[in-house]
Motif scaffolding. Structure first.
Motif, PDB file in Angstrom:
ATOM      1  N   GLY A 113       0.629  -1.239  -0.074  1.00  0.00           N
ATOM      2  CA  GLY A 113       0.107   0.002  -0.126  1.00  0.00           C
ATOM      3  C   GLY A 113       0.761   1.296  -0.133  1.00  0.00           C
ATOM      4  N   GLY A 114       2.135   1.134  -0.365  1.00  0.00           N
ATOM      5  CA  GLY A 114       2.827   2.428  -0.133  1.00  0.00           C
ATOM      6  C   GLY A 114       2.246   3.503  -1.339  1.00  0.00           C
ATOM      7  N   LYS A 115       2.391   2.909  -2.672  1.00  0.00           N
ATOM      8  CA  LYS A 115       1.776   4.059  -3.515  1.00  0.00           C
ATOM      9  C   LYS A 115       0.538   4.313  -3.122  1.00  0.00           C
ATOM     10  CE  LYS A 115       5.689   2.288  -5.245  1.00  0.00           C
ATOM     11  NZ  LYS A 115       6.563   1.275  -5.130  1.00  0.00           N
ATOM     12  N   SER A 116      -0.431   3.318  -3.001  1.00  0.00           N
ATOM     13  CA  SER A 116      -1.843   3.554  -2.726  1.00  0.00           C
ATOM     14  C   SER A 116      -2.203   4.533  -1.594  1.00  0.00           C
ATOM     15  CB  SER A 116      -2.681   2.269  -2.212  1.00  0.00           C
ATOM     16  OG  SER A 116      -3.218   1.753  -3.490  1.00  0.00           O
ATOM     17  N   ASN A 132      -5.980  -2.318  -5.798  1.00  0.00           N
ATOM     18  CA  ASN A 132      -6.263  -3.988  -6.325  1.00  0.00           C
ATOM     19  C   ASN A 132      -4.857  -4.571  -5.832  1.00  0.00           C
ATOM     20  OD1 ASN A 132      -7.717  -6.104  -7.324  1.00  0.00           O
ATOM     21  ND2 ASN A 132      -5.671  -6.174  -8.604  1.00  0.00           N
ATOM     22  N   GLU A 133      -5.123  -5.915  -5.178  1.00  0.00           N
ATOM     23  CA  GLU A 133      -3.638  -6.755  -5.012  1.00  0.00           C
ATOM     24  C   GLU A 133      -4.408  -8.357  -5.350  1.00  0.00           C
ATOM     25  OE1 GLU A 133      -0.607  -6.960  -4.352  1.00  0.00           O
ATOM     26  OE2 GLU A 133      -0.758  -9.093  -4.230  1.00  0.00           O
ATOM     27  N   ILE A 134      -3.547  -8.866  -6.028  1.00  0.00           N
ATOM     28  CA  ILE A 134      -4.091 -10.215  -6.570  1.00  0.00           C
ATOM     29  C   ILE A 134      -3.860 -11.346  -5.349  1.00  0.00           C
ATOM     30  CG2 ILE A 134      -1.595 -10.829  -7.280  1.00  0.00           C
ATOM     31  CD1 ILE A 134      -2.947 -12.114  -9.890  1.00  0.00           C
ATOM     32  N   HIS A 135      -2.949 -11.083  -4.329  1.00  0.00           N
ATOM     33  CA  HIS A 135      -2.662 -12.306  -3.449  1.00  0.00           C
ATOM     34  C   HIS A 135      -3.488 -11.927  -2.287  1.00  0.00           C
ATOM     35  CE1 HIS A 135       0.561 -14.550  -5.504  1.00  0.00           C
ATOM     36  NE2 HIS A 135       1.008 -13.423  -5.605  1.00  0.00           N
ATOM     37  N   PRO A 136      -4.216 -12.822  -1.812  1.00  0.00           N
ATOM     38  CA  PRO A 136      -5.442 -12.621  -0.634  1.00  0.00           C
ATOM     39  C   PRO A 136      -4.587 -12.136   0.454  1.00  0.00           C
ATOM     40  CG  PRO A 136      -5.719 -14.639  -1.853  1.00  0.00           C
ATOM     41  CD  PRO A 136      -4.479 -14.265  -2.320  1.00  0.00           C
ATOM     42  N   ALA A 137      -3.568 -12.821   1.160  1.00  0.00           N
ATOM     43  CA  ALA A 137      -2.977 -12.376   2.263  1.00  0.00           C
ATOM     44  C   ALA A 137      -2.492 -10.850   2.189  1.00  0.00           C
ATOM     45  CB  ALA A 137      -1.931 -13.102   2.626  1.00  0.00           C
ATOM     46  N   ARG A 138      -1.817 -10.599   0.989  1.00  0.00           N
ATOM     47  CA  ARG A 138      -1.227  -9.264   1.022  1.00  0.00           C
ATOM     48  C   ARG A 138      -2.357  -8.414   0.849  1.00  0.00           C
ATOM     49  NH1 ARG A 138       4.167  -8.545  -0.259  1.00  0.00           N
ATOM     50  NH2 ARG A 138       3.678  -6.747  -1.800  1.00  0.00           N
ATOM     51  N   ALA A 139      -3.500  -8.689   0.086  1.00  0.00           N
ATOM     52  CA  ALA A 139      -4.582  -7.837  -0.115  1.00  0.00           C
ATOM     53  C   ALA A 139      -5.331  -7.310   1.362  1.00  0.00           C
ATOM     54  CB  ALA A 139      -5.817  -8.335  -0.723  1.00  0.00           C
ATOM     55  N   VAL A 177       1.085   0.801 -12.345  1.00  0.00           N
ATOM     56  CA  VAL A 177       1.291  -0.453 -12.423  1.00  0.00           C
ATOM     57  C   VAL A 177       2.741  -0.683 -11.617  1.00  0.00           C
ATOM     58  CG1 VAL A 177       1.775  -2.448 -13.910  1.00  0.00           C
ATOM     59  CG2 VAL A 177      -0.190  -1.143 -14.459  1.00  0.00           C
ATOM     60  N   ASP A 178       2.533  -0.983 -10.581  1.00  0.00           N
ATOM     61  CA  ASP A 178       4.044  -1.041  -9.805  1.00  0.00           C
ATOM     62  C   ASP A 178       4.300  -2.674  -9.804  1.00  0.00           C
ATOM     63  OD1 ASP A 178       6.028  -0.480  -8.155  1.00  0.00           O
ATOM     64  OD2 ASP A 178       5.219  -0.526  -6.558  1.00  0.00           O
ATOM     65  N   ALA A 179       4.840  -2.868 -10.897  1.00  0.00           N
ATOM     66  CA  ALA A 179       4.714  -4.371 -11.443  1.00  0.00           C
ATOM     67  C   ALA A 179       5.330  -5.178 -10.530  1.00  0.00           C
ATOM     68  CB  ALA A 179       5.147  -4.353 -12.770  1.00  0.00           C
TER      69      ALA A 179
HETATM   70  C1  LIG Z   1       6.006  -4.273  -6.241  1.00  0.00           C
HETATM   71  S1  LIG Z   1       4.645  -4.977  -5.629  1.00  0.00           S
HETATM   72  C2  LIG Z   1       3.580  -3.693  -5.229  1.00  0.00           C
HETATM   73  C3  LIG Z   1       4.218  -2.644  -4.103  1.00  0.00           C
HETATM   74  C4  LIG Z   1       3.121  -1.911  -3.783  1.00  0.00           C
HETATM   75  N1  LIG Z   1       2.496  -1.099  -5.079  1.00  0.00           N
HETATM   76  C5  LIG Z   1       3.474  -0.623  -2.753  1.00  0.00           C
HETATM   77  O1  LIG Z   1       3.818   0.385  -3.048  1.00  0.00           O
HETATM   78  O2  LIG Z   1       3.450  -0.946  -1.401  1.00  0.00           O
HETATM   79  C6  LIG Z   1       3.946  -5.930  -6.597  1.00  0.00           C
HETATM   80  C7  LIG Z   1       2.579  -6.459  -6.368  1.00  0.00           C
HETATM   81  O3  LIG Z   1       2.056  -7.320  -7.307  1.00  0.00           O
HETATM   82  C8  LIG Z   1       1.361  -8.367  -7.135  1.00  0.00           C
HETATM   83  N2  LIG Z   1       1.345  -9.384  -8.250  1.00  0.00           N
HETATM   84  C9  LIG Z   1       2.000 -10.397  -8.352  1.00  0.00           C
HETATM   85  N3  LIG Z   1       1.442 -10.996  -9.467  1.00  0.00           N
HETATM   86  C10 LIG Z   1       0.568 -10.259 -10.233  1.00  0.00           C
HETATM   87  C11 LIG Z   1      -0.195 -10.393 -11.197  1.00  0.00           C
HETATM   88  N4  LIG Z   1      -0.124 -11.336 -12.072  1.00  0.00           N
HETATM   89  N5  LIG Z   1      -0.894  -9.241 -11.425  1.00  0.00           N
HETATM   90  C12 LIG Z   1      -0.968  -8.273 -10.576  1.00  0.00           C
HETATM   91  N6  LIG Z   1      -0.350  -8.053  -9.494  1.00  0.00           N
HETATM   92  C13 LIG Z   1       0.476  -9.146  -9.270  1.00  0.00           C
HETATM   93  C14 LIG Z   1       2.503  -8.712  -5.927  1.00  0.00           C
HETATM   94  O4  LIG Z   1       1.614  -9.741  -5.131  1.00  0.00           O
HETATM   95  C15 LIG Z   1       2.910  -7.615  -5.367  1.00  0.00           C
HETATM   96  O5  LIG Z   1       1.972  -7.194  -4.079  1.00  0.00           O
END
Ligand SMILES: C[S@@+](CC[C@H](N)C(=O)[O-])C[C@H]1O[C@@H](n2cnc3c(N)ncnc32)[C@H](O)[C@@H]1O
Length: 487
Positions: A113-116, A132-139, A177-179
Motif C-alpha cells: 500500500g505504499g503507492k496507494s 487492487n492486489e492479486i494475493h489474498p493475504a497481501r490484499a 502499475v507497480d509491477a
Molecule cells: C512491487 S509489489 C507492489 C508494491 C506496492 N505498489 C506498494 O507500493 O506498496 C507488486 C505486487 O504485485 C502483485 N502481483 C503479483 N503477481 C501479479 C499479477 N499477475 N498481477 C497483478 N499483480 C501481481 C504482488 O503480489 C505484489 O504485491
C-alpha cells in the motif's frame, strides 16, 4: 554482500566503466524514510513536533529520511497513520502520476500500500481510488494500511487484473502499475530477492508485466496517464517492457516529465528486440519509441539516496470524452451521508442505528453513499457495479450492525479528525496509558465526563474507539492490531 554471479556479469556488461561505482553502492548505508500523512498533519508541523532526525526526500513532497537510531515503526503515531514507512525511491512513483483531487485512480498491484496511500494523500479524500492486489493475504495487509492511513475514498479489491477490466473499461484518469518484478533493486533490502533471482525469472516477470499492462491499457481513459514502475535493474523488465507495450499500442507515448536530481534517463541501447518486433511498426515509429525511452527514469543507489527503481510515465492519446459515464458514476458521489440508505429495509434500519450513534458521538459525519454488506455498513465513494468481484473494502467502513446495535469501525475513527468526535481522550505518545491501550487494556478514565463511544487519541491523533462508562474506558482497539510497543 554476495550477489548472484550471473547478475554481476550482466551488470558489468551493461554498465562498463560505471560498474565499480555501482558495486560500491552496495557498501553505502541504506536509507530509510517515512512519508507524512497530510490528512493528519502538514509536513511543516510534523517537522516541528517530530522526535526523529528528518531530512527531506528530494522527489517526494511529504517524504523524509529518518535517522539510523530512529524507530518510527515502534512509535504510537505509526498506529494512528501519522506517517507511512516507505523506501525513499519508491516514493517517486506516485508523485509521477500527478494525481489530482477528484480523479479516478487505479493502483493495480497495490500491496502493501505504499503507492496507494501516497496516491490517496494526493486525492485529499475526493474522487475514487481502486487499490487492487492479486494475493489474498497481501490484499488484507493493503486494506489494513489503507484504514490505518484513514483513506475514506478507496475500494480495496483482490483480483487478477483481467477480472477488473470488464468492470472499468476506459474508466480511470490515472493508473499505477507497480509491477511484480525480479527485485534486483531491492537486493540490499530483501535477502529473499537475492536468493530467488534467476535470469529465467527475469523473463517470466517481463512476460507477466506485458499481461498486466494490457489490462491497464484497457482500463485507462483517453488522455489518461499510466505510470509503470519496477524495483529492478533488468532492462528486460524496464525499458524493454515499455517498448514492447508501445509497439503494440500506437495510442500510447512516453510523457516527458521533469526529472529530479539523481534520476538517470532510461537506456535505449539496452533494449533488445526480435526482428519480428522491429518490423511490427514503421522505421520512424520504432525510432521514435526507442528515443522516447530516454524520458523514462532509472533510480540508481549509487547516484541517489535510495534503492534501485525504474519508472515510466505513459500517456494515452485522446481527450476526456466520458462525461456521460462520469455523470452516471459520480452522480451520488458528493451526497451527504445523512441521505437515504439505498432503499432496502435492512439498509434503512442499519442507517438509522448509525445516525443514532452519530448523533451521540460525532460532530461531523463523512460523506458518501451508505451501503450495507451483511452486518457491515460502508460509505461508498460512488456507485459502481462490483458484482462478482472480491471486494475487501467497498469504501469507508462505518461499523457493524449487530442485534440492533451499532459498533463503530476502527477505520471510521482513523478517517475522522479529532474534532469530529464529541467525546475524546488523548494520551501522550510516551504515556503508559497509550501503550497499555494499544496492547488491548481498558483504562481508568477518572475525570472524563460522559458515557458512550469515545475517540481515543495519541497526542491528538485518532487511534481508535473506547466505550466510556462508570469511570472506565473499555478497549475496542481491534484484536488483530494489538501490540506491545517498546517504550
Ligand atoms: C512491487 S509489489 C507492489 C508494491 C506496492 N505498489 C506498494 O507500493 O506498496 C507488486 C505486487 O504485485 C502483485 N502481483 C503479483 N503477481 C501479479 C499479477 N499477475 N498481477 C497483478 N499483480 C501481481 C504482488 O503480489 C505484489 O504485491
Amino acid at each position: 554482500m554476495q550477489l548472484p554471479e550471473l547478475f554481476e556479469e550482466k551488470m558489468k556488461h551493461l554498465l562498463g566503466t560505471e560498474y565499480e561505482d555501482f558495486l560500491a553502492g552496495y557498501e553505502k548505508e541504506r536509507h530509510q524514510a517515512l512519508r507524512v500523512n497530510p490528512a493528519k498533519i502538514s509536513a511543516e508541523e510534523f517537522l516541528r513536533i517530530s522526535p526523529f532526525a528528518l531530512q527531506p526526500v528530494p522527489w517526494a513532497k511529504n517524504g523524509f529520511y529518518y535517522g539510523t537510531e530512529d524507530r518510527p515503526g515502534k512509535h504510537p503515531w505509526h498506529e494512528s497513520g501519522v506517517y507511512y514507512i516507505q523506501e525513499p525511491s519508491a516514493m517517486s512513483v506516485a508523485e509521477l502520476a500527478g494525481v489530482q483531487p477528484g480523479d479516478r485512480v487505479l493502483d493495480l498491484c497495490a500491496a502493501p500500500g505504499g503507492k496507494s496511500t501516497q496516491l490517496a494523500a494526493a486525492m485529499e479524500g475526493k474522487g475514487l481510488l481502486v487499490s487492487n492486489e492479486i494475493h489474498p493475504a497481501r490484499a488484507k495487509i493493503l486494506a489494513s494500511n489503507m484504514e490505518r492511513m484513514g483513506v475514506p475514498n478507496a475500494l480495496v479489491t483482490n483480483e487478477p487484473p483481467q477480472r477488473l477490466t470488464p468492470h472499468f473499461p476506459s474508466f480511470f484518469d490515472r493508473i499505477v502499475v507497480d509491477a511484480p518484478c525480479s527485485g534486483e533493486g531491492m537486493f540490499r533490502k530483501e535477502e529473499q530477492a537475492v536468493i530467488q533471482w534467476s535470469q529465467d525469472n527475469v523473463g517470466l516477470c517481463a512476460a507477466r508485466q506485458q499481461d498486466i499492462l494490457e489490462e491497464a491499457a484497457k482500463m485507462l481513459r483517453p488522455g489518461g496517464i499510466l505510470v509503470y514502475s519496477t524495483c529492478t535493474f533488468a532492462p528486460e523488465e524496464d525499458e524493454e517492457s515499455v517498448v514492447r507495450f508501445l509497439l503494440k499500442h500506437p495510442d500510447f507515448s512516453v510523457k516527458q516529465v521533469e526529472a529530479y536530481e539523481g534520476f538517470a534517463p532510461g537506456r535505449e541501447e539496452w533494449v533488445k528486440l526480435t526482428e519480428e518486433e522491429k518490423e511490427s511498426v514503421s522505421a520512424e515509429r520504432l525510432e521514435e519509441i526507442l528515443a522516447s525511452v530516454k524520458a523514462t527514469f532509472r533510480l540508481w543507489p549509487h547516484k541517489l539516496d535510495g534503492e534501485g527503481h525504474y519508472a515510466a510515465v505513459l500517456e494515452k492519446a485522446g481527450s476526456r470524452d466520458d462525461r456521460k459515464s462520469r455523470e452516471r458514476t459520480d452522480r451520488s458521489g458528493g451526497r451527504k451521508s445523512a441521505g437515504k440508505a439505498g432503499g432496502a429495509t435492512a439498509d434503512a434500519a442499519a442507517w438509522k442505528l448509525y445516525e443514532e450513534f452519530a448523533a451521540d458521538a460525532l460532530t461531523h459525519c463523512p460523506e458518501g453513499i451508505p451501503m450495507l454488506f451483511g452486518e457491515q455498513l460502508y460509505l461508498l465513494p460512488c456507485l459502481l457495479d462490483l458484482s462478482g468481484l472480491k471486494v475487501l473494502r467497498p469504501g469507508l467502513h462505518l461499523g457493524t450492525v449487530k442485534k440492533n446495535r451499532f459498533e463503530p469501525a476502527h477505520a471510521l475513527a482513523l478517517a475522522l479528525k479529532p474534532e469530529d468526535a464529541k467525546r475524546r481522550v488523548s494520551y501522550g505518545a510516551d504515556s503508559r496509558e497509550i501503550r497499555a491501550w494499544l496492547s488491548g487494556e481498558s483504562l481508568e478514565a477518572d475525570g472524563t465526563e460522559g458515557k458512550g463511544w469515545t475517540m481515543v487519541c495519541v497526542d491528538g491523533f485518532p487511534a481508535g474507539w473506547g466505550k466510556l462508562a462508570g469511570g472506565s474506558l473499555k478497549n475496542h482497539y481491534p484484536k488483530g492490531l494489538r501490540k506491545n510497543l517498546e517504550s
